[in-house]
Design a protein around this motif. Structure first.
Motif, PDB file in Angstrom:
ATOM      1  N   TRP A 108       1.099  -1.121   0.038  1.00  0.00           N
ATOM      2  CA  TRP A 108      -0.073   0.124  -0.020  1.00  0.00           C
ATOM      3  C   TRP A 108       0.914   1.321   0.115  1.00  0.00           C
ATOM      4  CZ3 TRP A 108      -4.201   1.037   4.375  1.00  0.00           C
ATOM      5  CH2 TRP A 108      -4.902   2.029   4.022  1.00  0.00           C
ATOM      6  N   LEU A 109       1.856   1.200   0.716  1.00  0.00           N
ATOM      7  CA  LEU A 109       2.903   2.400   0.907  1.00  0.00           C
ATOM      8  C   LEU A 109       3.742   2.598  -0.301  1.00  0.00           C
ATOM      9  CD1 LEU A 109       4.475   2.404   4.408  1.00  0.00           C
ATOM     10  CD2 LEU A 109       3.353   4.300   3.198  1.00  0.00           C
ATOM     11  N   MET A 110       3.922   1.471  -0.982  1.00  0.00           N
ATOM     12  CA  MET A 110       4.718   1.416  -2.483  1.00  0.00           C
ATOM     13  C   MET A 110       3.824   1.988  -3.307  1.00  0.00           C
ATOM     14  SD  MET A 110       6.318  -1.757  -4.523  1.00  0.00           S
ATOM     15  CE  MET A 110       4.833  -2.614  -4.795  1.00  0.00           C
ATOM     16  N   VAL A 111       2.510   1.917  -3.544  1.00  0.00           N
ATOM     17  CA  VAL A 111       1.439   2.317  -4.519  1.00  0.00           C
ATOM     18  C   VAL A 111       1.387   3.731  -4.346  1.00  0.00           C
ATOM     19  CG1 VAL A 111      -0.898   2.304  -5.015  1.00  0.00           C
ATOM     20  CG2 VAL A 111       0.146  -0.006  -4.972  1.00  0.00           C
ATOM     21  N   SER A 112       1.356   4.039  -2.955  1.00  0.00           N
ATOM     22  CA  SER A 112       1.065   5.443  -2.370  1.00  0.00           C
ATOM     23  C   SER A 112       2.365   6.183  -3.071  1.00  0.00           C
ATOM     24  CB  SER A 112       0.851   5.524  -1.087  1.00  0.00           C
ATOM     25  OG  SER A 112      -0.257   4.832  -0.534  1.00  0.00           O
ATOM     26  N   ALA A 113       3.638   5.670  -3.014  1.00  0.00           N
ATOM     27  CA  ALA A 113       4.738   6.291  -3.261  1.00  0.00           C
ATOM     28  C   ALA A 113       4.917   6.643  -4.737  1.00  0.00           C
ATOM     29  CB  ALA A 113       5.841   5.561  -2.662  1.00  0.00           C
ATOM     30  N   SER A 114       4.325   5.735  -5.644  1.00  0.00           N
ATOM     31  CA  SER A 114       4.515   5.881  -6.986  1.00  0.00           C
ATOM     32  C   SER A 114       4.349   7.124  -7.822  1.00  0.00           C
ATOM     33  CB  SER A 114       3.541   4.659  -7.650  1.00  0.00           C
ATOM     34  OG  SER A 114       3.685   5.004  -9.014  1.00  0.00           O
ATOM     35  N   PRO A 115       5.286   7.533  -8.470  1.00  0.00           N
ATOM     36  CA  PRO A 115       5.230   8.872  -9.284  1.00  0.00           C
ATOM     37  C   PRO A 115       3.965   8.688 -10.212  1.00  0.00           C
ATOM     38  CG  PRO A 115       7.473   7.797  -9.490  1.00  0.00           C
ATOM     39  CD  PRO A 115       6.525   6.967  -8.786  1.00  0.00           C
TER      40      PRO A 115
END
Length: 196
Positions: A108-115
């Motif tokens: 979830w954090l990874m998706v949130s960080a995606s440019p």
């Protein structure tokens, strides 16, 4: 027999266990497959959305499963188990729960960080907001790369620990010849009177 007893697991705990096994294996296989596909392919987007939907399902189920575990007795370990094996069993269960929470959260954090700021829509219906990403992880690209590595390492760790967990259950069934495995596939041991 829905609830656990001192001698075995009830149907609810058994259903939680095997549903989580099916979901985790599916997520792992899907994750390996989809990351090898062309990112611009519309079919890849669908698989990523499915992966995220299943991941959120795991997150919800593990929370409910933990509450169920806290509200039910935990069956006793076999009486003949040495202390080091008991400690290992407790530690591995703790780490399994920790990973089942940490992996979906890291995703979830990874998706949130995606440019790319791609939305997450669970099963094509429910929009999930992005999480705030800690500034210590750097800009979006750096944060996404770090979190992707964390997500992958944790996933491989979970698969390795789950394989060890399964091997230990088989060892108990074939070598120690106790009810450790039987009580996770049937509620019959939960109906047995306690010997202690």
């Amino acid at each position: 027999m829905l609830r656990n007893t001192a001698t075995g697991y009830g149907l609810v705990s058994i259903a939680f266990h095997w549903a989580m096994v099916a979901l985790i294996v599916s997520l792992f296989v899907l994750g390996l497959y989809m990351t090898g596909l062309p990112q611009a392919d519309p079919g890849t987007f669908v698989l990523y959305q499915l992966h995220k939907s299943l991941g959120f399902t795991v997150l919800a189920l593990v929370a409910v499963r933990l509450l169920w575990r806290l509200a039910n007795p935990t069956p006793r370990l076999p009486s003949g188990m040495p202390a080091w094996e008991r400690a290992g069993a407790h530690a591995s269960h703790f780490v399994l729960y920790l990973l089942m929470f940490a992996i979906p959260l890291s995703g979830w954090l990874m998706v949130s960080a995606s440019p790319w700021s791609i939305p997450t829509v669970l099963y094509g219906v429910l929009h999930v907001p992005h999480l705030p990403v800690p500034a210590i992880l750097g800009d979006k690209s750096a944060a996404e790369a770090t979190l992707k590595s964390v997500h992958e390492i944790l996933a491989w760790g979970l698969i390795g620990l789950a394989a060890f967990h399964a091997a230990a259950a088989i060892k108990h069934h074939l070598v120690a010849r106790d009810d450790t495995l039987r009580r996770m596939v049937s509620p019959v041991p939960a109906r047995q009177p306690s010997r202690i």
